[in-house]
Design an enzyme around this catalytic site. Structure first.
Site, PDB file in Angstrom:
ATOM      1  N   LEU B 121       0.777  -1.079  -0.090  1.00 39.50           N
ATOM      2  CA  LEU B 121      -0.040   0.067   0.231  1.00 39.50           C
ATOM      3  C   LEU B 121       0.842   1.337   0.070  1.00 39.50           C
ATOM      4  O   LEU B 121       0.488   2.360   0.757  1.00 39.50           O
ATOM      5  CB  LEU B 121      -0.835  -0.252   1.235  1.00 39.50           C
ATOM      6  N   ASN B 147      -9.793   3.515  -4.513  1.00 42.97           N
ATOM      7  CA  ASN B 147      -9.377   2.424  -3.618  1.00 42.97           C
ATOM      8  C   ASN B 147      -9.111   2.682  -2.425  1.00 42.97           C
ATOM      9  O   ASN B 147      -7.995   3.562  -2.302  1.00 42.97           O
ATOM     10  CB  ASN B 147      -8.837   1.266  -4.346  1.00 42.97           C
ATOM     11  N   CYS B 178      -6.602  -6.448   1.760  1.00 36.54           N
ATOM     12  CA  CYS B 178      -4.929  -6.461   1.181  1.00 36.54           C
ATOM     13  C   CYS B 178      -4.369  -7.431   2.136  1.00 36.54           C
ATOM     14  O   CYS B 178      -4.167  -7.289   3.470  1.00 36.54           O
ATOM     15  CB  CYS B 178      -4.438  -4.960   1.446  1.00 36.54           C
ATOM     16  N   LYS B 213     -14.210  -4.632  -1.743  1.00 35.88           N
ATOM     17  CA  LYS B 213     -13.704  -5.680  -2.245  1.00 35.88           C
ATOM     18  C   LYS B 213     -13.468  -6.858  -1.598  1.00 35.88           C
ATOM     19  O   LYS B 213     -12.890  -6.901  -0.250  1.00 35.88           O
ATOM     20  CB  LYS B 213     -12.261  -5.206  -2.746  1.00 35.88           C
ATOM     21  N   THR B 241      -6.192 -10.461  -4.147  1.00 33.06           N
ATOM     22  CA  THR B 241      -5.433 -11.356  -4.346  1.00 33.06           C
ATOM     23  C   THR B 241      -5.434 -12.726  -3.306  1.00 33.06           C
ATOM     24  O   THR B 241      -5.841 -12.465  -2.182  1.00 33.06           O
ATOM     25  CB  THR B 241      -3.882 -10.924  -4.596  1.00 33.06           C
ATOM     26  N   GLY B 265      -3.403 -12.739 -11.576  1.00 32.67           N
ATOM     27  CA  GLY B 265      -3.200 -13.229 -12.972  1.00 32.67           C
ATOM     28  C   GLY B 265      -3.995 -14.612 -13.431  1.00 32.67           C
ATOM     29  O   GLY B 265      -4.694 -14.942 -12.414  1.00 32.67           O
ATOM     30  N   GLY B 292      -7.701 -12.679 -13.129  1.00 33.24           N
ATOM     31  CA  GLY B 292      -7.182 -13.241 -14.204  1.00 33.24           C
ATOM     32  C   GLY B 292      -7.758 -12.989 -15.797  1.00 33.24           C
ATOM     33  O   GLY B 292      -7.618 -13.848 -16.453  1.00 33.24           O
ATOM     34  N   GLY B 313      -6.480  -6.643 -14.238  1.00 35.55           N
ATOM     35  CA  GLY B 313      -5.512  -6.155 -13.502  1.00 35.55           C
ATOM     36  C   GLY B 313      -4.043  -6.516 -14.212  1.00 35.55           C
ATOM     37  O   GLY B 313      -3.531  -5.982 -15.150  1.00 35.55           O
ATOM     38  N   THR B 314      -3.490  -7.672 -13.824  1.00 37.21           N
ATOM     39  CA  THR B 314      -2.282  -8.204 -14.023  1.00 37.21           C
ATOM     40  C   THR B 314      -2.029  -8.157 -15.543  1.00 37.21           C
ATOM     41  O   THR B 314      -0.871  -7.771 -16.143  1.00 37.21           O
ATOM     42  CB  THR B 314      -1.846  -9.516 -13.368  1.00 37.21           C
TER      43      THR B 314
END
Lengths: 286, 366
Positions: B121, B147, B178, B213, B241, B265, B292, B313-314
């Site tokens: 963060l 966020n 997180c 989230k 994640t 991912g 992903g 994202g990734t």
């Protein structure tokens, strides 16, 4: 030049040293718009397994032919894939990225220090310096004679001094041991290589003025010094280093590739990869 | 560059073609995004990709392709490579009340089909974010969802309060999950009552559309999702994640400076699909799916499992142009299926009757 996505066509690929490759790509946008020290972020072919691009220093860039070269070692699946790309195929490069080396216009003698694959980080600076009429000495350190970068790949004008860890070629020992012999000659030094090497060079650079008996006279007129990390401050510094870190986006968005600086975290991709030695918190670097 | 784009696809990259069984497809031939016919272009323009992801307060996105927090900075970093105005929305980097330096490097590493990150963060604090990026966001037509993260309920509330009414801020995404910081809020995501409490507190502090989230690092996400809905969230984002680990090459320590990292991912897509599928059956607020997404098929999968929009994202790191392309491809997919909106694609894979096996409980878990 601002970064962009470029389709680079592989023109030539050859293994120049055990496990080390030199690849030439036709990418005119990169060849004309890049400066020494900048890098490209290369997309690997197999997205299902490899989700990240791979950053590579731009080894050389020739605006006349539109050719850029990359010099890399095969260390994993991404670089192995790159060695299998065939001539004529196009790969996706994002670049040029990062901030380049900043040479003081008054500097005549440039000392380039490279450890192993660090040659790829400073190689282009030799071209730029020779073009601008400066004297260049490259000090190069490697494990043994079989890992020494071929002198035939360097400009003729460059003085090339080699050190090997096992003494099989040139100086027997670390490349950093050669540096004191050149610190009076050099106006500026630029380095790329393993972090312990850079750390040692930073320590040498910090004590250089004292050893040479250069007095720091008075206060600078105007009283203002350039802020740490600015281009002007970097241009005036003796040692600039090109740092390495595992990288995500390479554009400054993900904050993944940080190194610890004296004033907080620094992004290798955005504030770097070239830093003035004073910007880095060396005690935190191992 | 543009003209060569078709031939410039990286070597070896096979982008899965979308196979549709609809008979209408044959009539249209194979529409080409690059050069559609006049009739096709008119039909494409008629397709409505807009979606309201917070129906109670109104947060209408021009299309359902969002960028995920932490992968796109504050929207300015990619410069001209990505046309942000064509995105559905931008979720900016996780923002806290006070500046945070983040975790020790190294912070990212690639893993099979994914990556681990433990940024921790790092951010300049909410006031600096508002000052520096607020004016930029205000000039954009793309909604920016901020966020936010914190160590305590008071922190979350204070950040939300400061964002309330800031021009250019379209909504808030509550990062209660997180995995990379000691007190990064994960405790709020793994406990139903804590999740309810933090959501309710932020809800009272702001009238901005509020997304929460979810963390996948829990045994059953459904009670938590329900609690978040009951506490007044406008939408749920799923998932953050998965907590993971990588080992250094000398095998003497963990690779990441923070030891643990969050896995993202393509590797986590099945987990994300499962959680979206589960949550869609217990809440009635919209779900924004994340996990992903690398191609249109992934988007369609998430829509089928009940998501109304997806975050990417990734995949941006490898393919920044994907963001805009997914919107184009979704439009084309609607054309192929003879739809004027993508909404009929939502929830098609969900169980059709109550009490289906998947909705019973944790039967597949060890």
């Amino acid at each position: 030049m601002t970064m962009r996505l470029v389709a680079a066509e592989l023109v030539e690929s050859r293994q120049i040293l055990p496990g080390q490759w030199l690849q030439s790509f036709h990418a005119p946008e990169l060849a004309t718009g890049s400066r020494a020290g900048q890098f490209v972020h290369v997309r690997t072919g197999d997205y299902s397994g490899l989700v990240l691009r791979r950053p590579f220093s731009i080894n050389t860039a020739d605006p006349a032919t539109g050719i850029v070269t990359l010099h890399f070692r095969t260390v994993g699946r991404g670089t192995e894939w790159l060695t299998r790309v065939r001539e004529g195929e196009q790969i996706d490069m994002l670049g040029p990225l990062g901030r380049p080396f900043e040479v003081d216009p008054r500097s005549h003698n440039l000392l380039l220090v490279a450890g192993g694959l660090g040659m790829a980080g400073v190689r282009m600076l030799a071209d730029e310096a020779v073009r601008d009429g400066r004297q260049v000495t490259i000090l190069f350190g490697a494990l043994s004679a079989s890992h020494v970068y071929p002198s035939s790949l360097l400009p003729d004008e460059v003085e090339y001094v080699v050190a090997t860890d096992d003494g099989s070629l040139g100086h027997h020992g670390y490349v950093t041991e050669l540096v004191p012999g050149y610190e009076a000659w050099a106006d500026q030094a630029f380095a790329c290589g393993p972090h312990p090497m850079l750390k040692r060079l930073a320590a040498l650079a910090a004590g250089r003025r004292g050893r040479l008996g250069v007095a720091k006279l008075g206060r600078k007129r105007g009283g203002q010094t350039d802020p740490l990390g600015s281009t002007a401050a970097r241009r005036k510094t003796f040692l600039q280093v090109s740092m390495e870190q595992t990288m995500g986006c390479a554009v400054g968005a993900c904050l993944g590739c940080t190194v610890i600086g004296v004033n907080g975290m620094l992004r290798v991709c955005r504030e770097g990869p070239v830093f003035a030695a004073e910007e880095i918190s060396w005690e935190a670097i191992s | 560059m543009k003209a060569r784009a078709g031939a410039a696809r990286p070597v070896g990259v096979t982008r899965p073609r979308v196979e549709t069984g609809s008979a209408a497809v044959a009539d249209l031939g194979a529409p080409n995004v690059a050069r559609p016919t006049m009739a096709q272009r008119e039909a494409l323009d008629r397709i409505d990709l807009s979606i309201d992801i917070a129906p109670q307060r109104g947060l209408v996105l021009p299309n359902p392709i969002l960028v995920a927090s932490g992968t796109f900075g504050y929207g300015v970093e990619y410069g001209e490579v990505v046309d942000v105005q064509r995105l559905g929305a931008i979720c900016c980097k996780g923002t806290t009340l006070r500046p945070r330096a983040g975790n020790q490097p190294p912070r990212v590493t690639e893993t099979p089909g994914g990556m681990l990150n433990s940024i921790g963060l790092q951010n300049p604090g909410v006031d600096a974010v508002i000052e520096k990026y607020g004016p930029i966001w205000q000039g954009w037509k793309v909604p920016v969802i901020v966020n936010i993260a914190g160590d305590s309920i008071e922190d979350y509330v204070e950040v939300a309060r400061r964002l309330d009414g800031v021009p250019g801020v379209a909504g808030i995404e509550l990062n209660i999950s997180c995995p990379n910081v000691g007190k990064g809020g994960l405790q709020f995501a793994i406990d139903r009552d804590a999740a309810r409490a933090v959501t309710a507190a932020v809800r009272r502090a702001t009238e901005l559309p509020l997304l929460v989230k979810l963390s996948p690092n829990v045994s059953d996400v459904r009670p938590i999702a329900k609690a978040i809905e009951d506490a007044g969230a406008d939408a749920i984002t799923a998932i953050n994640t998965l907590s993971g680990l990588a080992v250094s090459s000398d095998r003497m320590r963990a690779f990441l400076g923070n030891t643990y990292g969050g896995l993202s991912g393509p590797a986590i897509k099945p987990v994300a699909l499962r959680i979206v599928y589960e949550v869609a059956q217990v809440v009635s607020i919209p779900i924004v799916a994340i996990g992903g997404v690398t191609c249109l098929d992934d988007v369609l999968d998430f829509l089928a499992c009940g998501a109304v929009a997806v975050q990417v994202g990734t995949a941006i790191f490898a393919d920044p142009e994907l963001l805009v392309r997914l919107g184009d491809e979704l439009r084309l997919e609607c054309l192929r299926r003879g739809l004027t909106s993508f909404k009929p694609l939502i929830g098609t894979a969900l169980p059709k009757w109550a009490g289906a096996a998947s909705a019973k409980g944790a039967e597949y878990r060890p």
